[in-house]
Motif scaffolding. Structure first.
Motif, mmCIF file in Angstrom:
data_model
loop_
_atom_site.group_PDB
_atom_site.id
_atom_site.type_symbol
_atom_site.label_atom_id
_atom_site.label_comp_id
_atom_site.label_asym_id
_atom_site.label_seq_id
_atom_site.Cartn_x
_atom_site.Cartn_y
_atom_site.Cartn_z
ATOM 1 N N THR A 113 0.831 -1.211 0.000
ATOM 2 C CA THR A 113 0.000 0.000 0.000
ATOM 3 C C THR A 113 0.861 1.254 0.000
ATOM 4 O O THR A 113 0.412 2.315 -0.447
ATOM 5 N N ARG A 152 -6.466 -4.418 -5.189
ATOM 6 C CA ARG A 152 -7.912 -4.467 -5.463
ATOM 7 C C ARG A 152 -8.480 -5.887 -5.426
ATOM 8 O O ARG A 152 -9.660 -6.095 -5.728
ATOM 9 N N VAL A 195 -7.456 0.173 2.939
ATOM 10 C CA VAL A 195 -7.129 0.037 1.520
ATOM 11 C C VAL A 195 -7.391 -1.391 1.054
ATOM 12 O O VAL A 195 -8.055 -1.634 0.036
ATOM 13 N N ALA A 247 -10.499 -1.339 -1.464
ATOM 14 C CA ALA A 247 -9.985 -0.919 -2.779
ATOM 15 C C ALA A 247 -10.671 -1.656 -3.925
ATOM 16 O O ALA A 247 -10.748 -1.142 -5.046
ATOM 17 N N THR A 277 -6.262 3.059 -3.963
ATOM 18 C CA THR A 277 -4.930 2.518 -4.245
ATOM 19 C C THR A 277 -3.913 3.625 -4.504
ATOM 20 O O THR A 277 -2.716 3.357 -4.599
#
Length: 911
Positions: free
Chosen positions: A755, A779, A829, A833, A840
């Protein structure tokens, strides 16, 4: 005058010893064409004005010569005439320098007029986008041209400006250009027309180095660009250069507007700290230049321009008073050195007799300078090593030999040097009133020092007196020469007087200074610098008072003392592109000499880091902006090292490596601090069979270059533990294997680290592919409960490994601290994401927290408060680090209210 010149025909035939004919340039010019003697005779009675220049030029063009050829022939005729008039005694210095300055203006104006007509025919009239007015190129004469005191063989310093941006008003068959492009092309053509060497020589050499950003800057600048440059990047020495700026072309109204931009930059309203410092800095530069010239060319004679007591020092005397007082007294803004000196005498700033003698010395030195140049029309200021040429110069000056000339020249230069030093010394002597200092070498010094410290108002006088005495009695101090001991003693006593005016930090500041003086005591150059520049000592103490880390950094890198001389440079906003270009250029110049490259990398990195440190300590940078700047600096250094190391690898199979450095951790998140390690991994994308071995060697050498301790220090510690498979993995991975590892084998904590990862340096295509891989991995859909469990478990392991057994709050490791907040962001995240791709983006923890609040993924108020908590904790940590503390801990009650938000958010998400 006419009879003298009319007799030149017989002189040329029967008296080759005539002073004028000792000029080899003049003899060559006369011998090349029989009619040239008559050309000289024809202008003998004429005052050499612009009208005469035009008449001569037209005569040449009437004989079929182009403007370029005719201008060069006119220049040669004028120079020959000046040589004859000067050496005949028919012209004085004023006529010589005024004539050549007027001719330079004529050359610029005439060529510009023709070239402008040609450009207008091709592209139409440049128009200002705001005013709608026709635009013209403003040519500024700088240096001696600006002051109307040009040398006969000088180059001309020019700057090109125009009022407004916009576009040309092009017709049907014309090509439209932006105003900037139009004037850039026009400027290039003008330079070529004036300076190109042809069979007729040149009109003038042209130097454009004084323009904004120097030779790396654009050739022409709009008024807006000039103003922005002065506000953001203008350096102190440039104020000296712009004192002389004089518009040679352009509309009067535009010139007036430009003057309103220049004057606030050049002239200050009061006698400010920076001006005094600049005086000392320029003084140092003049002396350094002389030493360099004498060291490199010990066989050369006197330098009448740069030598001690030379022309430069006379000019400097005048310009310093212009800068000090010109803001309040417009009469001192005249560009002429001679007129300014007379004004200083009229106003009583300098003694009239001193000014009269300075002007005599200046005139004599300029006359000598011209005779040096009359020999071969060469741009020189140094007496030739050839004895015969020295003798010729002496005779041109009317002396029998060099000894007779030196009997007059040297006293003039000695007088100039004495006046220069006297003014410098007077200024520094009057700056502070000091109490009589104790003699540190006195056997009973401790009691004397105690009394002195008490009189000055110091606390803890007994311990400080003991430290001062022990420092002085140390073997290192006692082994110094007498002059060095005097300098150290003087510096200590000056420091005591400075610190006596402060109410806090006296003891720490003095202790740190003594440590530093012990470190540099045997380096006389550093002692001289601090002794010669009192304000550098003040800045040094200010930095040492503010930060123990800064004091220790200077102890390790005392070469950075030079950075303290010019406050404008010290506080200048970094020009990253210029720094990067300069760094690459330096490394290329030293290609093959790895030791020199390692030192250059460290010295340039440390110098810029030191400037950032100075700005930080004076509150000019927030923690976030400092971290951005330090990260940018690291990126540039990493990129430079990769390029330089690749050039050092034999048998490399391509000119540029298909290799990239990926930053993790603080560098990846652009949160670097002064002493941070660099967490990096290395990727490549190359099918060559030798690629893995070559890139492994590149990575190994990269680490060596970054971590090696040299005489210039160290760059960065490097941590590569985050590479695929950690310590058991390969040092360098192919981009394909990295992608496969991240998708199939990586642990969750490695995705957490991702990240904060970003492409740092190297091959751009690999960097772009890494960013795509990073986004794909971040993701990936994840089970919420499993993610929460694993993140919490990892955080517990870290907390167990860093138990805080004190009563203080650990800003980094304790509950609600910085790592908790970083884990929260990483969790958010990885958790969201998949549905919200913009999470991101590597935009930092604070921005990501706020974004999550905006998306209603967490309570918006709690998001903002936690972001503020992170900012506050970072600031506390930064301040503690500046004091040299390794563990960032504070009293718990100082942060009890601050961390409520971060603790609440942690408890909401991860418990």
């Amino acid at each position: 005058m006419n009879s003298s010149l009319t007799s030149l025909t017989s002189i040329a035939l029967s008296n080759p010893q005539h002073p004028a004919l000792r000029s080899r340039f003049l003899r060559r010019w006369l011998n090349a064409k029989e009619t040239r003697i008559h050309e000289l005779e024809n202008i003998a009675q004429l005052s050499l004005s612009k009208a005469v220049f035009g008449e001569i030029l037209q005569n040449e063009m009437a004989q079929g010569a182009s403007l370029s050829a005719a201008m060069r022939r006119t220049r040669n005729l004028l120079l020959s005439s000046l040589i004859v008039r000067d050496l005949n005694g028919s012209a004085n210095l004023h006529e010589v320098i005024t004539t050549i300055s007027d001719f330079a203006g004529f050359v610029v104006q005439t060529h510009l007029q023709q070239l402008m007509s040609e450009m207008l025919a091709m592209h139409g009239q440049p128009i200002g986008e705001e005013s709608g007015e026709a635009q013209e190129l403003i040519v500024l004469g700088m240096g001696k041209l600006g002051g109307h005191e040009l040398n006969v063989s000088s180059d001309i310093d020019l700057i090109f400006c125009y009022s407004e941006n916009g576009e040309t008003q092009a017709g049907p068959e014309q090509r439209e250009l932006s105003n900037h492009e139009f004037f850039s092309r026009l400027g290039k053509k003008l330079i070529a027309a004036i300076s190109e060497i042809t069979e007729d020589g040149f009109s003038f050499r042209v130097d454009m180095a004084l323009r904004p950003n120097g030779n790396s800057g654009p050739l022409v600048a709009s008024f807006g660009m000039v103003e922005d440059y002065f506000l953001v990047q203008g350096r102190e020495w440039e104020r000296y250069a712009w004192v002389k700026a004089r518009a040679i072309t352009g509309k009067a109204e535009h010139i007036a507007v430009l003057g309103k931009i220049i004057h606030p930059f050049v002239y200050r309203r009061y006698l400010d700290y920076g001006v005094i410092d600049s005086l000392r800095n320029m003084h140092h530069q003049i002396r350094a230049e002389v030493v360099r010239q004498e060291t490199r060319h010990p066989d050369r004679g006197i330098n009448v321009k740069l030598g001690r007591g030379g022309i430069r020092e006379v000019e400097f005397l005048a310009q310093v008073f212009q800068l000090i007082r010109g803001g309040r007294e417009p009469i001192l803004r005249d560009r002429s050195t001679r007129k300014t000196l007379n004004t200083l005498a009229e106003k009583g700033i300098l003694d009239q007799q001193v000014v009269a003698q300075l002007l005599l010395a200046y005139t004599f030195l300029r006359d000598v300078e011209h005779r040096l140049q009359y020999l071969d029309d060469a741009q020189t200021h140094i007496f030739p090593s050839n004895l015969e040429d020295q003798h010729i110069v002496a005779q041109m000056m009317g002396y029998a030999d060099v000894s007779a000339l030196n009997a007059v020249l040297i006293p003039h230069m000695r007088f100039v040097a004495e006046q220069f030093d006297a003014i410098f010394k007077d200024k520094s002597d009057k700056e502070t009133e000091q109490l009589e200092a104790p003699n540190l070498s006195d056997p009973d010094a401790v009691e004397t020092i105690e009394l002195h410290l008490q009189t000055l108002g110091f606390q803890e006088v007994k311990s400080l007196a003991q430290r001062l005495a022990s420092t002085w009695r140390s073997g290192k101090m006692q082994s110094l020469s007498e002059s060095s001991q005097q300098k150290v003693s003087g510096l200590i006593n000056s420091a005591l007087n400075i610190l006596a005016k402060r109410t806090e930090g006296q003891t720490d500041s003095l202790q740190r200074l003594l440590d530093f003086l012990e470190q540099i005591a045997r380096r006389s150059a550093y002692l001289s610098l601090l002794s010669e520049f009192p304000h550098a000592l003040e800045r040094l103490l200010r930095m040492m008072s503010a930060s123990d880390w800064a004091a220790k950094f200077l102890n390790r890198h005392p070469i950075l003392l030079d950075e303290l001389l010019d406050e404008s440079v010290l506080h200048q906003v970094p020009d990253w592109s210029s720094f990067s270009a300069e760094l690459h250029h330096q490394l290329q110049q030293q290609n093959g000499d790895i030791e020199a490259q390692l030192d250059s990398l460290r010295e340039m990195h440390h110098a810029l880091l030191f400037r950032l440190l100075a700005q930080d300590l004076e509150g000019r940078l927030s923690v976030e902006h400092l971290a951005d700047a330090l990260s940018k600096l690291a990126d540039i250094v990493v990129d430079a090292v990769v390029r330089a190391v690749w050039q050092s690898i034999p048998n490399r199979h391509r000119e540029r490596p298909r290799f990239a450095v990926i930053a993790y951790g603080k560098l990846g998140g652009k949160e670097l601090s002064y002493a941070s390690d660099l967490d990096v991994i290395f990727l490549y994308d190359d099918e060559d069979q030798e690629a893995p071995a070559l890139y492994a060697k590149l990575a190994q050498r990269f680490i060596t270059w970054m971590t090696s301790h040299t005489s210039a220090g160290v760059l960065f510690d490097i941590d590569i533990a985050l590479r695929p498979d950690g310590a058991s993995g390969l040092m360098v991975s192919s981009i394909k294997s990295f992608e496969k590892y991240q998708e199939k084998s990586a642990w969750l904590w490695e995705h957490q680290a991702l990240t904060r990862a970003r492409f740092c340096a190297g091959d751009q295509e690999i960097g772009e592919r890494f960013e795509r891989i990073r986004e794909q991995v971040l993701r990936l859909p994840r089970d919420a409960d499993n993610l929460q469990s694993e993140v919490s478990s990892m955080r517990k392991k870290m907390r167990d490994a860093n138990v805080n057994r004190s009563d203080l709050f650990d800003l980094k490791h304790d509950h609600g601290g910085m790592i908790d907040i970083e884990f929260i962001v990483q969790y958010l995240v990885l958790r969201y994401a998949h549905d919200y791709p913009d999470l991101t983006a590597n935009i930092g923890n604070i921005a990501l927290l706020k974004r999550c609040g905006e998306l209603q993924l967490i309570d918006p108020t709690l998001a903002v408060e936690t972001a503020n908590t992170y900012r506050i904790l970072r600031k506390y940590q930064h301040n503690i680090r500046l004091q040299g503390e390794e563990k960032a801990r504070v009293p718990t009650d100082k942060v009890a209210q601050v961390i409520l938000a971060s603790q609440a958010l942690w408890n909401t998400l991860l418990t």
